[in-house]
Design an enzyme around this catalytic site. Structure first.
Site, PDB file in Angstrom:
ATOM      1  N   ASP A 222     -38.497  18.531 -29.067  1.00  9.50           N
ATOM      2  CA  ASP A 222     -38.216  16.903 -28.840  1.00  9.50           C
ATOM      3  C   ASP A 222     -38.552  16.518 -30.218  1.00  9.50           C
ATOM      4  O   ASP A 222     -37.965  16.922 -31.192  1.00  9.50           O
ATOM      5  CB  ASP A 222     -39.351  16.471 -27.744  1.00  9.50           C
ATOM      6  CG  ASP A 222     -38.895  15.503 -26.912  1.00  9.50           C
ATOM      7  OD1 ASP A 222     -38.371  14.467 -27.690  1.00  9.50           O
ATOM      8  OD2 ASP A 222     -39.270  15.379 -25.875  1.00  9.50           O
ATOM      9  N   HIS A 245     -35.320  16.528 -32.136  1.00 13.77           N
ATOM     10  CA  HIS A 245     -34.710  15.297 -31.604  1.00 13.77           C
ATOM     11  C   HIS A 245     -34.678  14.262 -32.727  1.00 13.77           C
ATOM     12  O   HIS A 245     -34.336  12.939 -32.559  1.00 13.77           O
ATOM     13  CB  HIS A 245     -35.170  14.586 -30.259  1.00 13.77           C
ATOM     14  CG  HIS A 245     -34.826  15.370 -29.300  1.00 13.77           C
ATOM     15  ND1 HIS A 245     -35.079  15.174 -27.876  1.00 13.77           N
ATOM     16  CD2 HIS A 245     -34.368  16.607 -29.146  1.00 13.77           C
ATOM     17  CE1 HIS A 245     -34.750  16.158 -27.132  1.00 13.77           C
ATOM     18  NE2 HIS A 245     -34.174  17.085 -27.910  1.00 13.77           N
TER      19      HIS A 245
END
Ligand SMILES: *[C@@H]1O[C@H](CO)[C@@H](O)[C@H](O)[C@H]1NC(C)=O
Ligand SMILES: *[C@@H]1O[C@H](CO)[C@@H](O)[C@H](O)[C@H]1NC(C)=O
Ligand SMILES: *[C@@H]1O[C@H](CO)[C@@H](O)[C@H](O)[C@H]1NC(C)=O
Length: 401
Positions: A222, A245
């Site tokens: 993430d 991310h």
């Protein structure tokens, strides 16, 4: 007269020594978890031994060293709490291994530090979150179990502290969470988890000030770093991110709207193969809030899907317009500088600034941007909506305002 001068000569050096000893002259007192019954066999739960050692270290007047020797120590969920009588170094030489049975990880924290001042966590050791035993439970639509999964290491209400030379692998949830902390330096941290591991943010910061992150390598499933409401004076320098991310501000605007985000700096950092590079994200619709004074500079992007993103239309679970009073985001984004950003984009739109129709972005600066598209033609584009900004120096793609 004679007495006074001999006191002057004799006492002053003694007082001087006394003060040195009381503060930094004495070596720290050692609290070795093995002396409290901890066993580094990777299968004995050591939580009780760790807590006993912590209680003694915390009660010690002076500097303490909480020592975890090389070896693998299995540890259940544990909270190391203050206030303590003196400064504590949590010296992790070995590996801390998290539980793999569901009954032992139905909690939001694996290792917590709370209400502490002058804490140092270091030692070159590992936090092994054993995430693969928990990731399958990270799907509420498919599982009957849908409780929290533990963050590997959480700092809540911790001031004037340092985290360095630490490795975190395969966290079940976020690797490091920093909440309500001030003046923390985080450096030489190595974070890894697979690209497809769910919700494994590297560092998640909220409601905290004066946090410096430097010289660290983060590859995870993430955000590499996410900064939520109340993140102020955050300084990120020399971080490499990927997979992951990207580095994100937000999502903002759904709660704690009075906790503004401001003075964020990300510089001299690189992104390789990440989903996003630099991203500011607010919910739509949202409460009124403010995110301002952010500088992003000297950033290299390699195969990044969305290198520069402002997304004020974030709505992962539509329909979103039934929530709140408006259909647009009411988070004001202003004074944001993107400078010296170069490399390759995996999508054609390398710069995507989707601001709010209700409160447009103000004073957005693009300076010396050189991003090329990896795909056919190689020409990247930029998209803008509701942005007031200016562009200087080299601009590839051409700016949209
Ligand atoms: C941390 O700093 C805040 C703000 O200065 C203060 O209110 C709090 O008591 C401090 N906490 C500790 C544990 O020292
Ligand atoms: C963090 O680092 C800065 C220098 O970059 C230093 O001035 C500050 O005292 C450090 N803070 C802590 C808590 O060690
Ligand atoms: C950027 O980081 C590199 C190491 O990754 C370092 O050598 C260089 O001095 C840094 N530059 C700036 C401007 O901080």
């Amino acid at each position: 007269m004679g007495l006074k001068s001999s006191f002057g000569i004799i006492l002053v050096p003694f007082l001087f020594l006394f003060f040195i000893d009381a503060s930094h002259g004495l070596p720290p007192k050692l609290f070795d978890v093995r002396n409290y019954g901890a066993i580094a066999d990777g299968k004995t739960y050591n939580t009780e031994a760790f807590l006993k050692a912590w209680n003694d270290a915390c009660a010690h007047q002076g500097r303490s060293r909480f020592y975890i020797a090389p070896g693998t120590f299995l540890l259940e969920s544990v909270s190391f709490e203050g206030p303590c009588k003196g400064s504590i170094t949590f010296l992790l030489k070995g590996t801390l291994k998290a539980p793999t049975e569901k009954s032992k990880f139905s909690t939001d924290t694996w290792i917590g530090f709370r209400y502490l001042d002058d804490l140092t966590v270091k030692g070159g050791g590992y936090l092994d979150g054993q995430g693969k035993f928990a990731w399958p439970y990270n799907d509420c639509s498919k599982n009957s179990y849908c409780g929290p999964l533990p963050v590997s290491m959480r700092f809540d209400f911790v001031n004037n502290s340092r985290i360095h030379h630490l490795k975190s692998i395969d966290s079940k949830n976020t690797h490091f969470s920093i909440f309500a902390c001030s003046n923390m330096n985080i450096s030489k941290v190595r974070i890894t988890a697979p690209e497809d591991s769910p919700n494994t943010d590297g560092l998640r910061i909220g409601y905290s000030r004066k946090i410096k992150i430097s010289d660290s390598v983060i590859g995870t499933g993430d955000d590499c770093i996410s900064m939520l409401y109340g993140s102020q004076d955050i300084d990120i320098d020399d971080v490499s991110c990927g997979p992951g991310h990207g580095i994100s501000v937000g999502s903002l605007g759904r709660s704690h709207e009075d906790q503004y985000v401001s003075r964020i700096s990300v510089k001299n950092s690189s992104f390789v193969g990440t989903q996003n590079g630099l991203r500011i994200k607010t919910w739509s619709p949202s409460l009124y809030s403010l995110a301002s004074d952010m500088n992003f500079e000297y950033i290299s992007m390699t195969n990044v899907r969305n290198p520069i993103v402002i997304d004020q239309q974030y709505c992962p679970f539509p329909p979103c317009s039934s929530w709140g009073h408006s259909t647009s985001s009411a988070v004001q984004i202003k004074n944001v500088k993107f400078r010296n950003i170069w490399g390759t984009s995996n999508s054609e739109v390398a710069v995507n600034l989707k601001c709010s129709g209700l409160i447009p972005c103000q004073n957005i600066e693009l300076r010396d941007i050189n991003l090329v598209y990896n795909g056919p033609g190689g020409r990247a584009t930029s998209l803008c909506s509701n942005v007031k900004g200016s562009a200087y120096g080299k601009q590839q793609p051409l700016p949209c305002f």
